[in-house]
Design a protein around this motif. Structure first.
Motif, PDB file in Angstrom:
ATOM      1  N   ARG A  76      59.935  41.809  43.336  1.00  0.00           N
ATOM      2  CA  ARG A  76      58.811  42.501  43.978  1.00  0.00           C
ATOM      3  C   ARG A  76      57.523  42.110  43.266  1.00  0.00           C
ATOM      4  O   ARG A  76      57.460  42.142  42.041  1.00  0.00           O
ATOM      5  CB  ARG A  76      59.008  44.006  43.926  1.00  0.00           C
ATOM      6  N   LEU A  77      56.547  41.761  44.067  1.00  0.00           N
ATOM      7  CA  LEU A  77      55.241  41.414  43.519  1.00  0.00           C
ATOM      8  C   LEU A  77      54.273  42.573  43.733  1.00  0.00           C
ATOM      9  O   LEU A  77      54.310  43.229  44.770  1.00  0.00           O
ATOM     10  CB  LEU A  77      54.678  40.179  44.230  1.00  0.00           C
ATOM     11  N   PRO A  78      53.399  42.807  42.773  1.00  0.00           N
ATOM     12  CA  PRO A  78      52.355  43.815  43.004  1.00  0.00           C
ATOM     13  C   PRO A  78      51.370  43.290  44.055  1.00  0.00           C
ATOM     14  O   PRO A  78      51.341  42.089  44.336  1.00  0.00           O
ATOM     15  CB  PRO A  78      51.685  43.939  41.631  1.00  0.00           C
ATOM     16  N   ALA A  79      50.578  44.168  44.634  1.00  0.00           N
ATOM     17  CA  ALA A  79      49.530  43.735  45.559  1.00  0.00           C
ATOM     18  C   ALA A  79      48.520  42.908  44.765  1.00  0.00           C
ATOM     19  O   ALA A  79      47.992  43.370  43.749  1.00  0.00           O
ATOM     20  CB  ALA A  79      48.856  44.940  46.202  1.00  0.00           C
ATOM     21  N   LEU A  80      48.301  41.683  45.201  1.00  0.00           N
ATOM     22  CA  LEU A  80      47.430  40.755  44.488  1.00  0.00           C
ATOM     23  C   LEU A  80      46.204  40.420  45.324  1.00  0.00           C
ATOM     24  O   LEU A  80      46.277  40.405  46.551  1.00  0.00           O
ATOM     25  CB  LEU A  80      48.182  39.471  44.154  1.00  0.00           C
ATOM     26  N   VAL A  81      45.102  40.145  44.649  1.00  0.00           N
ATOM     27  CA  VAL A  81      43.880  39.726  45.330  1.00  0.00           C
ATOM     28  C   VAL A  81      43.261  38.555  44.585  1.00  0.00           C
ATOM     29  O   VAL A  81      43.465  38.381  43.392  1.00  0.00           O
ATOM     30  CB  VAL A  81      42.842  40.872  45.445  1.00  0.00           C
ATOM     31  N   ALA A  86      38.260  40.522  45.479  1.00  0.00           N
ATOM     32  CA  ALA A  86      37.964  41.578  44.514  1.00  0.00           C
ATOM     33  C   ALA A  86      36.464  41.846  44.408  1.00  0.00           C
ATOM     34  O   ALA A  86      36.059  42.961  44.082  1.00  0.00           O
ATOM     35  CB  ALA A  86      38.520  41.201  43.144  1.00  0.00           C
ATOM     36  N   ALA A  87      35.636  40.844  44.689  1.00  0.00           N
ATOM     37  CA  ALA A  87      34.186  40.965  44.507  1.00  0.00           C
ATOM     38  C   ALA A  87      33.588  42.175  45.222  1.00  0.00           C
ATOM     39  O   ALA A  87      32.886  42.971  44.589  1.00  0.00           O
ATOM     40  CB  ALA A  87      33.488  39.675  44.927  1.00  0.00           C
ATOM     41  N   PRO A  88      33.836  42.384  46.523  1.00  0.00           N
ATOM     42  CA  PRO A  88      33.220  43.544  47.171  1.00  0.00           C
ATOM     43  C   PRO A  88      33.735  44.878  46.622  1.00  0.00           C
ATOM     44  O   PRO A  88      33.000  45.864  46.604  1.00  0.00           O
ATOM     45  CB  PRO A  88      33.559  43.384  48.649  1.00  0.00           C
ATOM     46  N   LEU A  89      34.971  44.904  46.149  1.00  0.00           N
ATOM     47  CA  LEU A  89      35.510  46.129  45.563  1.00  0.00           C
ATOM     48  C   LEU A  89      34.759  46.499  44.290  1.00  0.00           C
ATOM     49  O   LEU A  89      34.642  47.670  43.931  1.00  0.00           O
ATOM     50  CB  LEU A  89      37.003  45.972  45.255  1.00  0.00           C
ATOM     51  N   LEU A  90      34.249  45.479  43.597  1.00  0.00           N
ATOM     52  CA  LEU A  90      33.519  45.683  42.342  1.00  0.00           C
ATOM     53  C   LEU A  90      32.001  45.631  42.535  1.00  0.00           C
ATOM     54  O   LEU A  90      31.257  45.563  41.575  1.00  0.00           O
ATOM     55  CB  LEU A  90      33.957  44.626  41.318  1.00  0.00           C
ATOM     56  N   ASP A  91      31.571  45.640  43.792  1.00  0.00           N
ATOM     57  CA  ASP A  91      30.141  45.578  44.140  1.00  0.00           C
ATOM     58  C   ASP A  91      29.473  44.298  43.666  1.00  0.00           C
ATOM     59  O   ASP A  91      28.322  44.306  43.231  1.00  0.00           O
ATOM     60  CB  ASP A  91      29.379  46.804  43.601  1.00  0.00           C
ATOM     61  N   PHE A  92      30.194  43.189  43.744  1.00  0.00           N
ATOM     62  CA  PHE A  92      29.631  41.875  43.451  1.00  0.00           C
ATOM     63  C   PHE A  92      29.466  41.125  44.763  1.00  0.00           C
ATOM     64  O   PHE A  92      30.237  41.323  45.707  1.00  0.00           O
ATOM     65  CB  PHE A  92      30.547  41.052  42.538  1.00  0.00           C
ATOM     66  N   ALA A  93      28.499  40.232  44.810  1.00  0.00           N
ATOM     67  CA  ALA A  93      28.272  39.440  46.012  1.00  0.00           C
ATOM     68  C   ALA A  93      29.275  38.296  46.132  1.00  0.00           C
ATOM     69  O   ALA A  93      29.653  37.913  47.229  1.00  0.00           O
ATOM     70  CB  ALA A  93      26.846  38.887  46.023  1.00  0.00           C
ATOM     71  N   GLN A  94      29.713  37.760  44.994  1.00  0.00           N
ATOM     72  CA  GLN A  94      30.587  36.583  45.028  1.00  0.00           C
ATOM     73  C   GLN A  94      31.717  36.701  44.018  1.00  0.00           C
ATOM     74  O   GLN A  94      31.603  37.415  43.018  1.00  0.00           O
ATOM     75  CB  GLN A  94      29.790  35.323  44.716  1.00  0.00           C
ATOM     76  N   GLY A  95      32.778  35.953  44.288  1.00  0.00           N
ATOM     77  CA  GLY A  95      33.941  35.954  43.417  1.00  0.00           C
ATOM     78  C   GLY A  95      33.684  35.379  42.040  1.00  0.00           C
ATOM     79  O   GLY A  95      34.404  35.698  41.097  1.00  0.00           O
ATOM     80  N   SER A  97      31.484  36.124  39.947  1.00  0.00           N
ATOM     81  CA  SER A  97      31.205  37.215  39.008  1.00  0.00           C
ATOM     82  C   SER A  97      32.507  37.850  38.524  1.00  0.00           C
ATOM     83  O   SER A  97      32.619  38.268  37.374  1.00  0.00           O
ATOM     84  CB  SER A  97      30.326  38.278  39.673  1.00  0.00           C
ATOM     85  N   VAL A  98      33.500  37.909  39.399  1.00  0.00           N
ATOM     86  CA  VAL A  98      34.814  38.442  39.029  1.00  0.00           C
ATOM     87  C   VAL A  98      35.504  37.481  38.076  1.00  0.00           C
ATOM     88  O   VAL A  98      36.109  37.895  37.085  1.00  0.00           O
ATOM     89  CB  VAL A  98      35.679  38.696  40.284  1.00  0.00           C
ATOM     90  N   VAL A  99      35.391  36.191  38.344  1.00  0.00           N
ATOM     91  CA  VAL A  99      35.962  35.173  37.459  1.00  0.00           C
ATOM     92  C   VAL A  99      35.352  35.306  36.070  1.00  0.00           C
ATOM     93  O   VAL A  99      36.051  35.223  35.055  1.00  0.00           O
ATOM     94  CB  VAL A  99      35.750  33.750  38.030  1.00  0.00           C
ATOM     95  N   ALA A 100      34.050  35.555  36.003  1.00  0.00           N
ATOM     96  CA  ALA A 100      33.379  35.726  34.709  1.00  0.00           C
ATOM     97  C   ALA A 100      33.945  36.936  33.958  1.00  0.00           C
ATOM     98  O   ALA A 100      34.142  36.868  32.734  1.00  0.00           O
ATOM     99  CB  ALA A 100      31.875  35.875  34.900  1.00  0.00           C
ATOM    100  N   LEU A 101      34.220  38.040  34.668  1.00  0.00           N
ATOM    101  CA  LEU A 101      34.840  39.204  34.016  1.00  0.00           C
ATOM    102  C   LEU A 101      36.198  38.820  33.425  1.00  0.00           C
ATOM    103  O   LEU A 101      36.533  39.205  32.309  1.00  0.00           O
ATOM    104  CB  LEU A 101      35.033  40.354  35.011  1.00  0.00           C
ATOM    105  N   TYR A 102      36.985  38.060  34.182  1.00  0.00           N
ATOM    106  CA  TYR A 102      38.295  37.601  33.710  1.00  0.00           C
ATOM    107  C   TYR A 102      38.128  36.708  32.483  1.00  0.00           C
ATOM    108  O   TYR A 102      38.786  36.895  31.459  1.00  0.00           O
ATOM    109  CB  TYR A 102      39.023  36.854  34.834  1.00  0.00           C
ATOM    110  N   GLN A 103      37.210  35.749  32.572  1.00  0.00           N
ATOM    111  CA  GLN A 103      37.008  34.806  31.471  1.00  0.00           C
ATOM    112  C   GLN A 103      36.498  35.490  30.210  1.00  0.00           C
ATOM    113  O   GLN A 103      36.800  35.069  29.107  1.00  0.00           O
ATOM    114  CB  GLN A 103      36.043  33.700  31.897  1.00  0.00           C
ATOM    115  N   ASP A 104      35.741  36.554  30.381  1.00  0.00           N
ATOM    116  CA  ASP A 104      35.216  37.303  29.235  1.00  0.00           C
ATOM    117  C   ASP A 104      36.210  38.318  28.682  1.00  0.00           C
ATOM    118  O   ASP A 104      35.905  39.035  27.733  1.00  0.00           O
ATOM    119  CB  ASP A 104      33.928  38.040  29.624  1.00  0.00           C
TER     120      ASP A 104
END
Length: 140
Positions: A76-81, A86-95, A97-104
């Motif tokens: 079973r896999l968890p729900a993945l995005v 993920a960007a709109p869920l976090l109020d970002f315009a583009q993905g 910014s989400v990649v930067a959160l991951y990288q940081d």
């Protein structure tokens, strides 16, 4: 992995359908169809279909032994995005910014090929934390 990036242990190691197809001697389209029909565990994230590494390894071993069919271990896999979902869920315009959160190291995820996958529940939890002024997922 990028320096600072944090692996989400809640996501099993994954491979792209392209990698899996090469190991299994079939087409990417065929694997995508098996995932879509629910015959193989996997999920479409962004433009790619990803499958658990353990499933691909088990199927490759079955094929090596001459076993026909596509009977995969129950996984079973968890729900993945993807970052772009993920960007709109976090109020970002583009993905990116989400990649930067991951990288940081502020958002755990897992690298698959050149892409990143994230658990939807983790992204949703971080979104709630961000609304409360917290910019980092706990433990990240």
């Amino acid at each position: 992995m990028t320096i600072g990036a944090r692996v989400d242990e809640g996501i099993p190691p994954l491979v792209t359908a392209t990698t899996a197809a090469g190991r299994l001697g079939c087409s990417v389209t065929w694997l995508g169809r098996l995932v879509q029909q629910g015959r193989l565990p996997g999920v479409k994230v962004g433009r790619q279909v990803v499958l658990p590494e353990t499933v691909v390894a088990a199927l490759a071993e079955q094929r090596r032994r001459g076993v026909e069919g596509w009977d995969a271990p129950e996984t079973r896999l968890p729900a993945l995005v993807s970052p772009s979902k993920a960007a709109p869920l976090l109020d970002f315009a583009q993905g990116n910014s989400v990649v930067a959160l991951y990288q940081d190291g502020k958002l755990p995820g897992r690298k698959v090929g050149n892409d990143i996958v994230l658990r939807r529940d983790v992204v949703t939890a971080l979104a709630a934390l961000r609304r409360a002024g917290i910019e980092r997922y706990p433990g990240a």
